[in-house]
Each structure stands twice: as structure tokens, then as C-alpha cells.
Motif scaffolding. Structure first.
Motif, PDB file in Angstrom:
ATOM      1  N   LYS A  10      -9.421 -38.086   0.345  1.00  0.00           N
ATOM      2  CA  LYS A  10      -8.572 -37.048  -0.236  1.00  0.00           C
ATOM      3  C   LYS A  10      -7.956 -37.562  -1.531  1.00  0.00           C
ATOM      4  N   ALA A  11      -7.624 -36.642  -2.439  1.00  0.00           N
ATOM      5  CA  ALA A  11      -7.011 -37.026  -3.713  1.00  0.00           C
ATOM      6  C   ALA A  11      -5.714 -37.812  -3.469  1.00  0.00           C
ATOM      7  N   SER A  12      -4.951 -37.407  -2.461  1.00  0.00           N
ATOM      8  CA  SER A  12      -3.686 -38.101  -2.169  1.00  0.00           C
ATOM      9  C   SER A  12      -3.934 -39.535  -1.713  1.00  0.00           C
ATOM     10  N   GLU A  13      -5.018 -39.756  -0.948  1.00  0.00           N
ATOM     11  CA  GLU A  13      -5.353 -41.104  -0.483  1.00  0.00           C
ATOM     12  C   GLU A  13      -5.781 -41.992  -1.647  1.00  0.00           C
ATOM     13  N   VAL A  14      -6.555 -41.421  -2.573  1.00  0.00           N
ATOM     14  CA  VAL A  14      -6.996 -42.185  -3.745  1.00  0.00           C
ATOM     15  C   VAL A  14      -5.799 -42.497  -4.645  1.00  0.00           C
ATOM     16  N   ALA A  15      -4.913 -41.544  -4.806  1.00  0.00           N
ATOM     17  CA  ALA A  15      -3.708 -41.757  -5.626  1.00  0.00           C
ATOM     18  C   ALA A  15      -2.873 -42.898  -5.055  1.00  0.00           C
ATOM     19  N   GLU A  16      -2.738 -42.925  -3.747  1.00  0.00           N
ATOM     20  CA  GLU A  16      -1.966 -44.000  -3.110  1.00  0.00           C
ATOM     21  C   GLU A  16      -2.653 -45.345  -3.312  1.00  0.00           C
ATOM     22  N   LEU A  17      -3.971 -45.371  -3.139  1.00  0.00           N
ATOM     23  CA  LEU A  17      -4.720 -46.619  -3.310  1.00  0.00           C
ATOM     24  C   LEU A  17      -4.588 -47.159  -4.728  1.00  0.00           C
ATOM     25  N   LEU A  18      -4.640 -46.261  -5.730  1.00  0.00           N
ATOM     26  CA  LEU A  18      -4.608 -46.681  -7.140  1.00  0.00           C
ATOM     27  C   LEU A  18      -3.197 -46.711  -7.730  1.00  0.00           C
ATOM     28  N   ALA A  68     -25.778 -44.197 -13.996  1.00  0.00           N
ATOM     29  CA  ALA A  68     -24.800 -43.236 -14.518  1.00  0.00           C
ATOM     30  C   ALA A  68     -23.378 -43.709 -14.220  1.00  0.00           C
ATOM     31  N   LEU A  69     -23.150 -44.236 -13.002  1.00  0.00           N
ATOM     32  CA  LEU A  69     -21.819 -44.754 -12.655  1.00  0.00           C
ATOM     33  C   LEU A  69     -21.368 -45.832 -13.629  1.00  0.00           C
ATOM     34  N   GLN A  70     -22.313 -46.674 -14.060  1.00  0.00           N
ATOM     35  CA  GLN A  70     -21.950 -47.802 -14.934  1.00  0.00           C
ATOM     36  C   GLN A  70     -21.442 -47.339 -16.305  1.00  0.00           C
ATOM     37  N   GLN A  71     -21.720 -46.085 -16.649  1.00  0.00           N
ATOM     38  CA  GLN A  71     -21.256 -45.562 -17.933  1.00  0.00           C
ATOM     39  C   GLN A  71     -19.801 -45.093 -17.871  1.00  0.00           C
ATOM     40  N   LEU A  72     -19.245 -45.009 -16.679  1.00  0.00           N
ATOM     41  CA  LEU A  72     -17.871 -44.530 -16.530  1.00  0.00           C
ATOM     42  C   LEU A  72     -16.870 -45.665 -16.691  1.00  0.00           C
ATOM     43  N   PRO A  73     -15.693 -45.392 -17.270  1.00  0.00           N
ATOM     44  CA  PRO A  73     -14.617 -46.392 -17.249  1.00  0.00           C
ATOM     45  C   PRO A  73     -14.316 -46.782 -15.809  1.00  0.00           C
ATOM     46  N   ALA A  74     -13.841 -48.009 -15.612  1.00  0.00           N
ATOM     47  CA  ALA A  74     -13.728 -48.581 -14.269  1.00  0.00           C
ATOM     48  C   ALA A  74     -12.922 -47.702 -13.306  1.00  0.00           C
ATOM     49  N   LYS A  75     -11.783 -47.179 -13.745  1.00  0.00           N
ATOM     50  CA  LYS A  75     -10.950 -46.399 -12.822  1.00  0.00           C
ATOM     51  C   LYS A  75     -11.583 -45.045 -12.516  1.00  0.00           C
ATOM     52  N   GLN A  76     -12.231 -44.432 -13.495  1.00  0.00           N
ATOM     53  CA  GLN A  76     -12.965 -43.187 -13.226  1.00  0.00           C
ATOM     54  C   GLN A  76     -14.072 -43.451 -12.207  1.00  0.00           C
ATOM     55  N   ARG A  77     -14.714 -44.592 -12.348  1.00  0.00           N
ATOM     56  CA  ARG A  77     -15.786 -44.977 -11.429  1.00  0.00           C
ATOM     57  C   ARG A  77     -15.243 -45.055 -10.002  1.00  0.00           C
ATOM     58  N   ALA A  78     -14.100 -45.735  -9.846  1.00  0.00           N
ATOM     59  CA  ALA A  78     -13.485 -45.870  -8.521  1.00  0.00           C
ATOM     60  C   ALA A  78     -13.116 -44.501  -7.949  1.00  0.00           C
ATOM     61  N   VAL A  79     -12.523 -43.650  -8.773  1.00  0.00           N
ATOM     62  CA  VAL A  79     -12.113 -42.312  -8.317  1.00  0.00           C
ATOM     63  C   VAL A  79     -13.335 -41.514  -7.871  1.00  0.00           C
ATOM     64  N   LEU A  80     -14.386 -41.519  -8.679  1.00  0.00           N
ATOM     65  CA  LEU A  80     -15.575 -40.734  -8.340  1.00  0.00           C
ATOM     66  C   LEU A  80     -16.195 -41.219  -7.029  1.00  0.00           C
ATOM     67  N   ILE A  81     -16.313 -42.531  -6.855  1.00  0.00           N
ATOM     68  CA  ILE A  81     -16.921 -43.077  -5.634  1.00  0.00           C
ATOM     69  C   ILE A  81     -16.068 -42.724  -4.417  1.00  0.00           C
ATOM     70  N   LEU A  82     -14.769 -42.934  -4.532  1.00  0.00           N
ATOM     71  CA  LEU A  82     -13.886 -42.671  -3.394  1.00  0.00           C
ATOM     72  C   LEU A  82     -13.846 -41.191  -3.028  1.00  0.00           C
ATOM     73  N   SER A 103      -0.806 -40.822  -9.639  1.00  0.00           N
ATOM     74  CA  SER A 103      -0.498 -39.478  -9.137  1.00  0.00           C
ATOM     75  C   SER A 103      -1.769 -38.730  -8.768  1.00  0.00           C
ATOM     76  N   VAL A 104      -1.607 -37.698  -7.938  1.00  0.00           N
ATOM     77  CA  VAL A 104      -2.731 -36.836  -7.584  1.00  0.00           C
ATOM     78  C   VAL A 104      -3.294 -36.153  -8.831  1.00  0.00           C
ATOM     79  N   ALA A 105      -2.421 -35.743  -9.725  1.00  0.00           N
ATOM     80  CA  ALA A 105      -2.872 -35.104 -10.979  1.00  0.00           C
ATOM     81  C   ALA A 105      -3.748 -36.042 -11.792  1.00  0.00           C
ATOM     82  N   SER A 106      -3.351 -37.307 -11.836  1.00  0.00           N
ATOM     83  CA  SER A 106      -4.127 -38.308 -12.576  1.00  0.00           C
ATOM     84  C   SER A 106      -5.494 -38.521 -11.929  1.00  0.00           C
ATOM     85  N   VAL A 107      -5.531 -38.547 -10.606  1.00  0.00           N
ATOM     86  CA  VAL A 107      -6.797 -38.699  -9.880  1.00  0.00           C
ATOM     87  C   VAL A 107      -7.704 -37.505 -10.156  1.00  0.00           C
ATOM     88  N   ASN A 108      -7.161 -36.300 -10.080  1.00  0.00           N
ATOM     89  CA  ASN A 108      -7.955 -35.093 -10.325  1.00  0.00           C
ATOM     90  C   ASN A 108      -8.504 -35.046 -11.742  1.00  0.00           C
TER      91      ASN A 108
END
Length: 345
Positions: A161-169, A140-154, A172-177
Motif C-alpha cells: 500500500k502507498a501508506s506502507e511504502v511511505a512509512e518504509l521510505l 527499464a527499471l535501471q533507468q529510474l532514479p533509485a527512489k522511484q525504482r524502490a516505489v515502483l517495485i514495492l 508522505s503518501v503524496a510523495s510516494v504517489n
């Protein structure tokens, strides 16, 4: 010179502490055992080279995840999505069964638990980690676009936290959510369509362990009546690198007694693979009088029956990955070999 060597050794130790969890992350991102290990090695080399520039503004762990994410996103730009046979073709009736291989980079690959699941104290955290490397979830993960995949796993697997993922990528937090919401929706659709594993208890329940014991007896005895009783009516059998997949006990056992007949008399050695019970299958070798590797089997279980029976046949790649010997003698204590293999990992 001595100080420099000590510092280098210290850095090696610090980086190595994160190898297993980083391998798990890259494996979820890439769907390939070997590409994941390559990605982690690349991550370690990049970390080594740029460590002097690492100013400690984030933790070493966060910094390594940032590097690993960039490595994986670069590797995924080719657009290849690893898959299982049922993601690519319709089920084939036994009467039309044909063994057509596809290239290695087509397939979602198996992975030993020990290489991707760090030891953790919290049973709930350990259960989430196991569930997140199971074959159906990985597919199922492989069906996700690469950045969505990274967000979901993280966010969902590693509990960032959304803020930590936003910083890594660098977003913005809104984009991560938003990415997480879209990824969850895609996975929910697959789950609704029966695409995600039913739970396997961790550790296995007494009932599940008995089911496995009965499976080993049925498979090693090549007793199709006994095996039929263990298979769910919708059980699926796959055999990468072949794109053939079969549904239902009748076609599965029919295949095993025709094209699969040389597997009679096999030995099974337990392995921990993709958070699921599995076995290394050794087939009788007439030339040596012993047993030769044939497949790494991964079993999916639900409601007291086997629902998935997945055989990965590229043994020259898989058996060394699992620390398994490439030959068994006829009178060998197979359990002893399994123990040696686990110790060697």
C-alpha cells in the motif's frame, strides 16, 4: 547459554524465510546478481545486530525491506545504471562486428529464477513476479532514479500500500504517489518504444515448448536455415561483456558461422533464468574431449518466434551461480547434469 543459542537459531530461521524474496527485491533494485546477494547478506547482518532494538512496531518482513532498501540506496549512490548492449550503442552490421568488452559493472546480469522467485500459491502473483525480473523490464527499471525504482517495485510488483511504502521510505503518501506516477510514465515511454518484453506464458504453452525444442535441435545441429526460420525478423542478439549487438536473422546467423563458428557442436542444458526460458551452452573442448562452459543463453519469445537471443559469456561467474558443472564429458547424460544442478540449488 542454551537459551541464547536456541534464540539465535530461531532468529536465523526467521530471517532465512525472507532471503529469496529479499534477493529478488535487491536484484530488481541493483540489476546485478552478485550485488543483490551481497546486499541481502548485509541486510541479514544488520538485522542480526539490531534485532534487540526491533520492537515489533512493524512486521519483521517490513523491517527487513526497510533495511534492504537502505542498503540498496547506499549502493546506488555511485550512480551506476546496469544496462544491456542495446541501451548503450547502436546495432552493429555484421561487416563491422568487433568484440569490444566493457567492465563487469556495466551490464545487467542474469539471475536463476530459484534465487529470486519465492514459491507462491497464486498463479497471478507468480506471473507478476516472473514478468518483473525479465531482462527488458529490469533494463527499464535501471533507468529510474533509485527512489522511484524502490516505489515502483514495492507498489507494482510487491503490491504494498502507498501508506506502507511511505512509512518504509520516511516520506508522505503524496510523495510516494507522485514518484509512482513518474516511474510509470518512464516505463510507458520505453514500452511504447518496444523496450519491454512481450508476454511469455507461464508455464510455457505447447507452441512455445515446441519452439524451444526446435531451437535446441537447430543450435546443437548448427543448422542456420532451421535457426533462421525460428528468429523474428527484428530478433536481437547480445553477448555481454561485449557491447556488440546484432539485429535480424541474416546478421545473427552470419555471426554464428564466422566469429561464432567455434560454437558448432555445442550442447544446451535448460535453465530457468530471469523468468524466461534459457540454456547453459557448453562448447566442444578439444583439449579434454568433453565440453566447456561458454554462455548462459536467455531467450525472449513473441508470436511464435525468438525475438531476443542473449548470451552471457562470463562463465566462471554464471555457471556456479546456476549450480552448473564447469565441465561435461563427451558421453555424459546432459539432462542428468541439469537435474543434478537443479537439485543442488
Amino acid at each position: 547459554m542454551g537459551d541464547g543459542t536456541a534464540t539465535a537459531t530461531d532468529l536465523d530461521v526467521k530471517l532465512e524465510r525472507h532471503r529469496v524474496e529479499l534477493t529478488g527485491y535487491c536484484y530488481r533494485m541493483l540489476g546485478s546478481s552478485f550485488e543483490a546477494e551481497d546486499a541481502v547478506q548485509d541486510t541479514m547482518v544488520r538485522a542480526w545486530r539490531s534485532y534487540e532494538k526491533f520492537e515489533g512496531r512493524s512486521s519483521l518482513r517490513s523491517w527487513l525491506y526497510r533495511i534492504a532498501t537502505n542498503v540498496c540506496l547506499d549502493m546506488l549512490t555511485a550512480g551506476n545504471k546496469r544496462a544491456r548492449p542495446m541501451d548503450l550503442t547502436d546495432s552493429t552490421p555484421l561487416a563491422r562486428a568487433a568484440l569490444s568488452p566493457r567492465p563487469d559493472n556495466t551490464w545487467l546480469e542474469p539471475m536463476p529464477d530459484a534465487r529470486v522467485l519465492p514459491t507462491v500459491e497464486d498463479p497471478a502473483e507468480a506471473a507478476v513476479a516472473k514478468e518483473s525480473v525479465r531482462l527488458a523490464f529490469m533494463a527499464a527499471l535501471q533507468q529510474l532514479p533509485a527512489k522511484q525504482r524502490a516505489v515502483l517495485i514495492l507498489r507494482e510488483v510487491l503490491a504494498w500500500k502507498a501508506s506502507e511504502v511511505a512509512e518504509l521510505l520516511d516520506t508522505s503518501v503524496a510523495s510516494v504517489n507522485s514518484a509512482l506516477q513518474r516511474a510509470r510514465a518512464t516505463l510507458a515511454e520505453r514500452d511504447h518504444a518496444g523496450g519491454v518484453d512481450a508476454a511469455v506464458s507461464d508455464p510455457l504453452s505447447e507452441e512455445q515448448q515446441k519452439l524451444l525444442d526446435r531451437y535446441v535441435a537447430a543450435f546443437e545441429g548448427y543448422d542456420m536455415t532451421a535457426l533462421t526460420a525460428l528468429l523474428h525478423e527484428d530478433a536481437v542478439m547480445t553477448m555481454p561483456p561485449f557491447d556488440l549487438w546484432l539485429t535480424g536473422p541474416e546478421d545473427i546467423t552470419g555471426f554464428m558461422t564466422t566469429l561464432g563458428a567455434p560454437c558448432a557442436g555445442s550442447h544446451l542444458v535448460p535453465v530457468a533464468v530471469n523468468g524466461l526460458p534459457g540454456f547453459a551452452q557448453y562448447k566442444p573442448d578439444e583439449e579434454t574431449g568433453g565440453f566447456s562452459p561458454w554462455a548462459v543463453q536467455v531467450l525472449e519469445i513473441s508470436d511464435g518466434r525468438i525475438t531476443g537471443f542473449h548470451c552471457f559469456l562470463d562463465t566462471k561467474r554464471w555457471f556456479p551461480l546456476f549450480g552448473l558443472p564447469l565441465h561435461l564429458d563427451l558421453n555424459l547424460d546432459v539432462e542428468g547434469e541439469a537435474d543434478q544442478a537443479e537439485e543442488g540449488e
